[in-house]
Design an enzyme around this catalytic site. Structure first.
Site, PDB file in Angstrom:
ATOM      1  N   TYR A 150      33.074  40.209  30.316  1.00  0.00           N
ATOM      2  CA  TYR A 150      33.890  39.021  30.946  1.00  0.00           C
ATOM      3  C   TYR A 150      35.280  39.212  31.031  1.00  0.00           C
ATOM      4  O   TYR A 150      35.899  39.375  29.949  1.00  0.00           O
ATOM      5  CB  TYR A 150      33.165  37.603  30.675  1.00  0.00           C
ATOM      6  CG  TYR A 150      33.918  36.529  31.263  1.00  0.00           C
ATOM      7  CD1 TYR A 150      33.501  36.258  32.657  1.00  0.00           C
ATOM      8  CD2 TYR A 150      34.596  35.611  30.764  1.00  0.00           C
ATOM      9  CE1 TYR A 150      33.962  35.428  33.544  1.00  0.00           C
ATOM     10  CE2 TYR A 150      35.193  34.565  31.480  1.00  0.00           C
ATOM     11  CZ  TYR A 150      34.746  34.241  32.919  1.00  0.00           C
ATOM     12  OH  TYR A 150      35.300  33.220  33.525  1.00  0.00           O
ATOM     13  N   ASP A 245      40.852  44.224  27.150  1.00  0.00           N
ATOM     14  CA  ASP A 245      41.049  42.880  27.714  1.00  0.00           C
ATOM     15  C   ASP A 245      40.824  42.312  25.948  1.00  0.00           C
ATOM     16  O   ASP A 245      39.831  42.153  25.518  1.00  0.00           O
ATOM     17  CB  ASP A 245      39.905  42.391  28.287  1.00  0.00           C
ATOM     18  CG  ASP A 245      39.953  40.986  28.806  1.00  0.00           C
ATOM     19  OD1 ASP A 245      40.743  40.166  27.930  1.00  0.00           O
ATOM     20  OD2 ASP A 245      39.011  40.701  29.578  1.00  0.00           O
ATOM     21  N   LYS A 277      43.752  32.383  25.372  1.00  0.00           N
ATOM     22  CA  LYS A 277      43.119  31.614  24.220  1.00  0.00           C
ATOM     23  C   LYS A 277      44.071  31.431  23.155  1.00  0.00           C
ATOM     24  O   LYS A 277      44.756  30.280  23.140  1.00  0.00           O
ATOM     25  CB  LYS A 277      41.807  32.288  23.865  1.00  0.00           C
ATOM     26  CG  LYS A 277      40.771  32.176  25.181  1.00  0.00           C
ATOM     27  CD  LYS A 277      39.319  32.675  24.720  1.00  0.00           C
ATOM     28  CE  LYS A 277      38.535  32.301  25.864  1.00  0.00           C
ATOM     29  NZ  LYS A 277      37.913  33.406  26.563  1.00  0.00           N
TER      30      LYS A 277
HETATM   31  C1  PLP Z   1      37.890  33.689  28.340  1.00  0.00           C
HETATM   32  C2  PLP Z   1      38.217  34.968  28.755  1.00  0.00           C
HETATM   33  C3  PLP Z   1      38.792  35.379  29.861  1.00  0.00           C
HETATM   34  C4  PLP Z   1      39.355  34.481  30.882  1.00  0.00           C
HETATM   35  O1  PLP Z   1      40.272  33.587  30.417  1.00  0.00           O
HETATM   36  P1  PLP Z   1      40.525  32.217  31.141  1.00  0.00           P
HETATM   37  O2  PLP Z   1      41.633  31.658  30.561  1.00  0.00           O
HETATM   38  O3  PLP Z   1      39.129  31.366  30.957  1.00  0.00           O
HETATM   39  O4  PLP Z   1      40.703  32.371  32.545  1.00  0.00           O
HETATM   40  C5  PLP Z   1      39.084  37.004  30.180  1.00  0.00           C
HETATM   41  N1  PLP Z   1      38.646  37.721  29.337  1.00  0.00           N
HETATM   42  C6  PLP Z   1      38.093  37.548  28.059  1.00  0.00           C
HETATM   43  C7  PLP Z   1      37.368  38.545  27.261  1.00  0.00           C
HETATM   44  C8  PLP Z   1      37.632  36.388  27.906  1.00  0.00           C
HETATM   45  O5  PLP Z   1      37.079  36.109  26.564  1.00  0.00           O
END
Ligand code: PLP
Length: 442
Positions: A150, A245, A277
């Protein structure tokens, strides 16, 4: 599946009624709606340390931590003081400020592959911008991503995107034109042969590979040894970029995130990285950064446009910086040992009830799969007996432990999880394991 769990939570139930009238599904992010576990979502009123308290006054040990930002625990005094101090000086100026420089310096000093960083307001913005930059830098269009990874709700990256989507059983999102995902090649995670084949077929058209540094949005599925290194090598041989990511893993798994457990040791580097985060400390911050020659293409220096009204916001950057400054070597040790203890407790409780499961870890992130075999990709993740999770979850919830409301999410420990919090988890587990054992396939 949807038994009546509202009885003990009248205030949450009443708020949910109101929310349903004015907000789709009653929530502002889908997993919060409890659809995959049933029942009424608990509306939280406050948090302190390892605990959160809902609007009915029930207290829970929190193993979600706002999906990662609350790594120091709730209402951490250092973070609260930094935010309060910043608030006293004004909320937003739409000009540069000292806080964003300090946060960028902290990020650059910790993460060797990041020469420069641009701050944004969410992880989604970070990955969206990183992909745009990779396309701008290479002059190519195609993107390789992995099923179950994701990267936020970026149109192009919503092909086979893990938990939130898996939970809702939507194979894809409506409203994303096929023309948008047509340039995205989705491959099985941990399958290097598939990556090689994709590059043999399309190598000269691929702008980038984007991957979670350790997949943690289909449950926790760590990269096989050498997987990320091989991605870097294949990308570089073919003139493509590797985007790692680390929105979830960054600054959580070590002071330099998953990179600190992987590339930093093995001696390879991604070209771009994305964060979120933890770097917001509970306020909206994301970031992307990497090679200076790539970052040089961003506006205002270069032709790749990217901007944000609230990017580098002084309150958000103050929270983020204080969060990072609280993350000492001792804290990382505590997170690792707490993950060891909690993971072992869960596993022991399930084993005692004869429930087949796998505890999977990436540093201090972990999750449980109700599966007999190791899970290394999204197809395997989806084969787990996820029907066992709802009864398990609700038993824990009733006993005052707040777990992720989906079988496909990671569990998050914090610096504030102490022996008392762990004892409460331990006390809750036997009944929850029994409930999982009695779970019925639907
Ligand atoms: C949470 C997450 C996102 C998206 O971040 P948001 O602040 O919710 O837009 C993207 N990549 C990873 C790996 C994530 O865990």
């Amino acid at each position: 599946m949807t038994t009546n769990h509202t009885a003990g939570s009248p205030v949450s139930a009443a708020l949910f009624e109101r929310a349903l009238a004015v907000t789709p599904g009653g929530v502002n992010s889908p997993v919060r709606a409890f659809r995959s576990v049933g029942g009424t979502p608990r509306f939280m009123a406050s948090g302190k340390g390892a605990y959160i308290t809902d609007v009915d006054g029930k207290e829970y040990v929190d193993l979600v931590g706002s999906w990662g930002p609350m790594i120091l625990g709730h209402s951490n005094p250092g973070v609260i003081a930094a935010v309060t101090d910043a608030v006293g000086r004004g909320l937003s100026f739409g000009t540069p400020g000292a806080g964003e420089v300090a946060l960028a310096e902290e990020i650059v000093s910790r993460i060797a592959p990041v020469d420069q960083v641009r701050l944004v307001s969410s992880g989604t913005e970070a990955t969206m911008s990183a992909v745009r930059l990779a396309r701008g830098f290479t002059g190519r269009v195609k993107v390789v991503k992995f099923a179950g990874c994701y990267h936020g709700h970026v149109d192009a990256l919503l092909a086979s995107a893990g938990s939130g989507v898996a939970t809702l059983a939507l194979p894809d999102s409506a409203g994303v034109p096929a023309t948008t995902t047509a340039d995205v090649i989705v491959l099985p995670y941990n399958d290097i042969a598939a990556v090689r084949t994709a590059f043999e077929l399309h190598g000269s058209e691929i702008a980038c590979i984007i991957t979670e540094a350790a997949a943690a949005n289909m449950g926790v599925v760590p990269p096989a040894p050498g997987f990320n290194a091989a991605l870097a090598e294949i990308a570089h041989v073919n003139g493509a970029l590797l985007i790692s990511d680390e929105v979830m893993t960054g600054f959580r798994l070590s002071r330099s995130g998953m990179f600190g457990l992987d590339g930093e040791i093995e001696g390879w580097r991604p070209d771009l990285m994305t964060f979120g985060k933890v770097i917001g400390g509970g306020l909206p911050v994301g970031a992307f950064g990497g090679r200076a020659d790539v970052m040089a293409l961003l506006a205002p220096n270069g032709p790749v446009y990217q901007a944000g009204t609230l990017s580098g916001n002084p309150i958000a950057t103050a929270a983020g910086l204080a969060n990072l400054q609280g993350l000492t070597a001792e804290v990382y040790q505590h997170l690792n040992s707490t993950a060891d203890v909690v993971g072992d407790l869960v596993s022991a409780a399930l084993s005692a009830e004869g429930v087949e499961h796998r505890l999977q870890r990436a540093g201090n992130l972990f999750s449980i799969f109700f599966s007999a075999d190791q899970v290394s990709d999204y197809d395997q993740a989806r084969q787990q007996e996820s029907f066992r999770y709802a009864p398990f979850f609700h038993s824990m919830l009733d006993a005052g432990v707040y777990l992720p409301p989906s079988a496909f999410e990671a569990w998050f420990v914090s610096a504030a999880h102490d022996e008392a919090a762990i004892d409460r988890i331990a006390d809750a587990l036997p009944a929850a394991a029994k409930a999982a054992a009695q779970g019925i396939a639907v």
